[in-house]
Design a protein around this motif. Structure first.
Motif, PDB file in Angstrom:
ATOM      1  N   VAL A 146     -11.608  15.414 -13.684  1.00 22.81           N
ATOM      2  CA  VAL A 146     -12.190  15.861 -14.944  1.00 22.81           C
ATOM      3  C   VAL A 146     -11.175  16.827 -15.538  1.00 22.81           C
ATOM      4  O   VAL A 146     -10.787  17.807 -14.899  1.00 22.81           O
ATOM      5  N   GLU A 147     -10.698  16.530 -16.761  1.00 19.86           N
ATOM      6  CA  GLU A 147      -9.673  17.368 -17.384  1.00 19.86           C
ATOM      7  C   GLU A 147      -9.928  17.475 -18.872  1.00 19.86           C
ATOM      8  O   GLU A 147     -10.700  16.715 -19.445  1.00 19.86           O
ATOM      9  N   GLY A 148      -9.240  18.422 -19.481  1.00 26.58           N
ATOM     10  CA  GLY A 148      -9.343  18.595 -20.927  1.00 26.58           C
ATOM     11  C   GLY A 148     -10.085  19.857 -21.286  1.00 26.58           C
ATOM     12  O   GLY A 148     -10.206  20.782 -20.491  1.00 26.58           O
ATOM     13  N   SER A 149     -10.590  19.891 -22.519  1.00 24.29           N
ATOM     14  CA  SER A 149     -11.344  21.039 -23.024  1.00 24.29           C
ATOM     15  C   SER A 149     -12.611  20.530 -23.676  1.00 24.29           C
ATOM     16  O   SER A 149     -12.589  19.531 -24.383  1.00 24.29           O
ATOM     17  N   GLY A 150     -13.689  21.225 -23.444  1.00 23.50           N
ATOM     18  CA  GLY A 150     -14.965  20.841 -24.022  1.00 23.50           C
ATOM     19  C   GLY A 150     -16.098  21.341 -23.155  1.00 23.50           C
ATOM     20  O   GLY A 150     -15.899  22.113 -22.217  1.00 23.50           O
ATOM     21  N   THR A 151     -17.307  20.898 -23.471  1.00 24.48           N
ATOM     22  CA  THR A 151     -18.505  21.322 -22.763  1.00 24.48           C
ATOM     23  C   THR A 151     -19.178  20.114 -22.129  1.00 24.48           C
ATOM     24  O   THR A 151     -19.368  19.092 -22.785  1.00 24.48           O
ATOM     25  N   ILE A 152     -19.539  20.244 -20.866  1.00 24.50           N
ATOM     26  CA  ILE A 152     -20.318  19.236 -20.159  1.00 24.50           C
ATOM     27  C   ILE A 152     -21.715  19.804 -19.991  1.00 24.50           C
ATOM     28  O   ILE A 152     -21.879  20.871 -19.387  1.00 24.50           O
ATOM     29  N   THR A 153     -22.720  19.116 -20.526  1.00 18.53           N
ATOM     30  CA  THR A 153     -24.103  19.563 -20.381  1.00 18.53           C
ATOM     31  C   THR A 153     -24.701  18.848 -19.185  1.00 18.53           C
ATOM     32  O   THR A 153     -24.883  17.632 -19.203  1.00 18.53           O
ATOM     33  N   GLY A 154     -24.993  19.597 -18.137  1.00 20.20           N
ATOM     34  CA  GLY A 154     -25.505  19.049 -16.882  1.00 20.20           C
ATOM     35  C   GLY A 154     -24.708  19.607 -15.726  1.00 20.20           C
ATOM     36  O   GLY A 154     -23.703  20.292 -15.911  1.00 20.20           O
ATOM     37  N   ASP A 155     -25.162  19.335 -14.521  1.00 23.73           N
ATOM     38  CA  ASP A 155     -24.469  19.821 -13.330  1.00 23.73           C
ATOM     39  C   ASP A 155     -23.251  18.949 -13.035  1.00 23.73           C
ATOM     40  O   ASP A 155     -23.249  17.751 -13.304  1.00 23.73           O
ATOM     41  N   VAL A 164     -20.732  18.001  -9.814  1.00 22.81           N
ATOM     42  CA  VAL A 164     -20.501  18.065  -8.375  1.00 22.81           C
ATOM     43  C   VAL A 164     -19.149  17.413  -8.097  1.00 22.81           C
ATOM     44  O   VAL A 164     -18.990  16.215  -8.253  1.00 22.81           O
ATOM     45  N   ASN A 165     -18.189  18.228  -7.705  1.00 23.87           N
ATOM     46  CA  ASN A 165     -16.842  17.762  -7.395  1.00 23.87           C
ATOM     47  C   ASN A 165     -16.753  17.610  -5.877  1.00 23.87           C
ATOM     48  O   ASN A 165     -16.482  18.566  -5.162  1.00 23.87           O
ATOM     49  N   LYS A 166     -16.986  16.387  -5.385  1.00 22.17           N
ATOM     50  CA  LYS A 166     -16.998  16.152  -3.936  1.00 22.17           C
ATOM     51  C   LYS A 166     -15.597  15.982  -3.361  1.00 22.17           C
ATOM     52  O   LYS A 166     -15.277  16.568  -2.342  1.00 22.17           O
ATOM     53  N   SER A 167     -14.762  15.168  -4.006  1.00 19.43           N
ATOM     54  CA  SER A 167     -13.425  14.907  -3.470  1.00 19.43           C
ATOM     55  C   SER A 167     -12.458  14.522  -4.586  1.00 19.43           C
ATOM     56  O   SER A 167     -11.572  13.710  -4.409  1.00 19.43           O
ATOM     57  N   GLY A 168     -12.635  15.151  -5.741  1.00 19.62           N
ATOM     58  CA  GLY A 168     -11.772  14.895  -6.889  1.00 19.62           C
ATOM     59  C   GLY A 168     -11.074  16.164  -7.317  1.00 19.62           C
ATOM     60  O   GLY A 168     -10.900  17.094  -6.529  1.00 19.62           O
ATOM     61  N   ASP A 169     -10.684  16.207  -8.600  1.00 19.48           N
ATOM     62  CA  ASP A 169      -9.956  17.350  -9.142  1.00 19.48           C
ATOM     63  C   ASP A 169     -10.598  17.809 -10.443  1.00 19.48           C
ATOM     64  O   ASP A 169     -10.816  17.008 -11.345  1.00 19.48           O
ATOM     65  N   MET A 170     -10.911  19.100 -10.533  1.00 24.53           N
ATOM     66  CA  MET A 170     -11.362  19.719 -11.775  1.00 24.53           C
ATOM     67  C   MET A 170     -10.143  20.416 -12.348  1.00 24.53           C
ATOM     68  O   MET A 170      -9.557  21.298 -11.718  1.00 24.53           O
TER      69      MET A 170
END
Length: 176
Positions: free
Chosen positions: A35-44, A46-52
């Motif tokens: 998950v990359e970039g700029s903005g708003t995510i509405t909701g939870d 869960v980063n299990k085995s990826g990259d924020m």
């Protein structure tokens, strides 16, 4: 805006934000997804085995919900200035942040931080857990997780290297 009516899973791909506002019940990041970039995510989220990876570096991702980072996940932050969101990456969580896994921090755009500089990389209403591994490239620093956020304090900056090729041109036979 992207509206997802059920849980969204990002596996081995990229969910790239360009100032939008994806809305989902939950977003799961795993199997090398990003998950990359700029903005708003509405909701939870869960980063299990990826990259924020907030920003197109630099930038801010806001999670209007909770953020959880598992033991096999990574958060990648880049610093190229002194201001959150425009100089360095920032993850803003309106709910709770539960941290684990790896935090990777690097410099961009030739930026050279000074000893004592402090960067708030993650802010949230509450925190749990901590990163099991922190990797910093280009300087050394201390990462602190407290009720005030995840902060990085620069403890030593690497010296700037002299461009030796310029110096050698001064003492060549051609310049005598």
């Amino acid at each position: 805006p992207l509206a997802v009516q059920a849980d969204a899973t990002r596996s081995a791909g990229v969910l790239e934000l360009h100032g939008g506002h994806p809305s989902a019940v939950d977003i799961f990041v795993r199997n090398g997804g990003t998950v990359e970039g700029s903005g708003t995510i509405t909701g939870d989220v869960v980063n299990k085995s990826g990259d924020m990876s907030p920003g197109h570096s630099p930038g801010t991702i806001t999670v209007a919900g909770n953020y959880t980072q598992g033991a096999d996940a990574t958060m990648t932050m880049q610093i190229g200035g002194a201001t959150s969101g425009t100089g360095y990456d920032h993850l803003k969580v309106t709910g709770g942040a539960t941290l684990g896994g790896t935090l990777i921090i690097s410099l961009i755009n030739g930026y050279a931080p000074k000893v004592g500089d402090v960067y708030t990389l993650v802010s949230a209403a509450s925190f749990g857990g901590s990163f099991s591994k922190v990797t910093v490239t280009g300087f050394t620093g201390n990462v602190d997780v407290s009720s005030n956020g995840v902060t990085l304090t620069v403890t030593s900056a690497l010296p700037q290297l002299l461009n030796i090729s310029t110096r050698l041109n001064v003492i060549t036979v051609n310049n005598m």
